[in-house]
Design a protein around this motif. Sequence first.
Motif, PDB file in Angstrom:
ATOM      1  N   ILE A  44       0.863  -1.185   0.000  1.00 49.19           N
ATOM      2  CA  ILE A  44       0.000   0.000   0.000  1.00 49.19           C
ATOM      3  C   ILE A  44       0.894   1.228   0.000  1.00 49.19           C
ATOM      4  CG2 ILE A  44      -1.934   1.171   1.119  1.00 49.19           C
ATOM      5  CD1 ILE A  44      -2.452  -1.794   0.339  1.00 49.19           C
ATOM      6  N   THR A  45       0.666   2.131  -0.922  1.00 47.72           N
ATOM      7  CA  THR A  45       1.428   3.375  -0.915  1.00 47.72           C
ATOM      8  C   THR A  45       0.559   4.509  -0.391  1.00 47.72           C
ATOM      9  OG1 THR A  45       2.575   5.031  -2.286  1.00 47.72           O
ATOM     10  CG2 THR A  45       1.000   3.605  -3.395  1.00 47.72           C
ATOM     11  N   ASP A  46       1.027   5.095   0.702  1.00 45.65           N
ATOM     12  CA  ASP A  46       0.334   6.211   1.355  1.00 45.65           C
ATOM     13  C   ASP A  46       0.655   7.474   0.566  1.00 45.65           C
ATOM     14  OD1 ASP A  46      -0.887   7.964   3.096  1.00 45.65           O
ATOM     15  OD2 ASP A  46       0.775   7.980   4.515  1.00 45.65           O
ATOM     16  N   ASP A  47      -0.332   7.955  -0.184  1.00 43.71           N
ATOM     17  CA  ASP A  47      -0.146   9.048  -1.134  1.00 43.71           C
ATOM     18  C   ASP A  47       0.630   8.500  -2.337  1.00 43.71           C
ATOM     19  OD1 ASP A  47      -0.552  11.549  -2.147  1.00 43.71           O
ATOM     20  OD2 ASP A  47       0.581  12.624  -0.630  1.00 43.71           O
ATOM     21  N   GLY A  48       1.022   9.334  -3.254  1.00 41.52           N
ATOM     22  CA  GLY A  48       1.767   8.876  -4.413  1.00 41.52           C
ATOM     23  C   GLY A  48       0.931   8.683  -5.658  1.00 41.52           C
ATOM     24  N   LEU A  49      -0.263   9.263  -5.695  1.00 40.15           N
ATOM     25  CA  LEU A  49      -1.091   9.132  -6.892  1.00 40.15           C
ATOM     26  C   LEU A  49      -0.373   9.711  -8.100  1.00 40.15           C
ATOM     27  CD1 LEU A  49      -3.994   8.171  -7.719  1.00 40.15           C
ATOM     28  CD2 LEU A  49      -4.687  10.564  -7.529  1.00 40.15           C
ATOM     29  N   GLN A  50       0.406  10.756  -7.888  1.00 36.08           N
ATOM     30  CA  GLN A  50       1.118  11.413  -8.983  1.00 36.08           C
ATOM     31  C   GLN A  50       2.561  10.904  -9.127  1.00 36.08           C
ATOM     32  OE1 GLN A  50      -0.549  13.341  -6.484  1.00 36.08           O
ATOM     33  NE2 GLN A  50      -2.405  13.396  -7.727  1.00 36.08           N
ATOM     34  N   HIS A  51       2.925   9.864  -8.396  1.00 39.77           N
ATOM     35  CA  HIS A  51       4.282   9.302  -8.453  1.00 39.77           C
ATOM     36  C   HIS A  51       4.289   8.176  -9.483  1.00 39.77           C
ATOM     37  CE1 HIS A  51       8.302   8.771  -6.682  1.00 39.77           C
ATOM     38  NE2 HIS A  51       8.126   7.473  -6.876  1.00 39.77           N
TER      39      HIS A  51
END
Length: 335
Positions: free
Chosen positions: A144-151
């Motif tokens: 799970i990546t906490d934030d990072g939609l634009q990564h």
Amino acid sequence: MIDRIWFGGTRWYWLLLPFSWLYGLVSALIKASYRRGWRQTSRFPLPVVVVGNLTAGGNGKTPVVLWLVTHLQQRGWRVGVVSRGYGGRAERYPLLLDDKTHPRQAGDEPVLIFQRTGAPVAVSPSRVDAVKALLKQQPLDVVITDDGLQHYALARDIEWVVIDGERRFGNGWWLPAGPMRERASRLKSVSAIITNGGRALPGEVPMRLLAGEAVNLVSGQTRKVDSLSQVVAMAGIGHPPRFFATLRAQGVEPVREVSFADHQSYRRQQLSVLTSPGQVLVMTEKDAVKCREFAQENWWYIPVNARLPEGDEESLLAPIEQLIRRYRQGTAPSN
């Protein structure tokens, strides 16, 4: 002032529009560079789920991450978490969290997630490097990546976007004239839209944040929130008024409300002067992880938990579990 520009209806945002157009142009070029293959996207042999947002500021994303990690753990899956680690500065990256990791190193949200769930957590400006570090440490079923939609350097299988149901997208402009990291049209491509508070629109999953019992930072004692009196409330989160409203919903009317910047670092003297004799200081759990080492006996925090409709829980979790099984069978998508 910036909240008034973004959400208050004032038209002063036009002064910042040239910078927003530049932000939008750069964002579009970066996204196109990954889509066209000019930049490399890294894919791993397990599902990657992004929990992110389209706007700057607090939307309730971290409680959703906690909800997701906990529910997957309860179903027997091995879950890892990666984060940028905003507010922290480590000597080297990627940083794998342990019981001694301080928020000054990793940031407040990763430490909170690690302490609450016990899941392995890695932070790095490069989330690709963070995933590599997790997988080198132990086998996992899902990340799970906490934030990072634009990564976009990190390939993902599922994207959830969390929306502030009351403020939504403000004036709709890119940063800095508005709160948007990406335009609302991005919602058409995500797997789920989770709306925190307010009124969820058709196709969105409604979410509420429920407050737990107050916890004393020194003793660990718990008490009902409405049993606290002479409360000075403080919050260093993306949208402090949400925390103050949570207290009022629990029957507590603070004698004073103190707002700090998101990811604010604290000192004992800075906070001890906020209360007078007979008063108690009540903060968010996110603030508490940064204050435990110098906490006083009259300091308390309120944990919050995401609550989603039961019918939506399965529709959110089932696709993730299906992907986990497909990756194990070697039939998951490779592009």
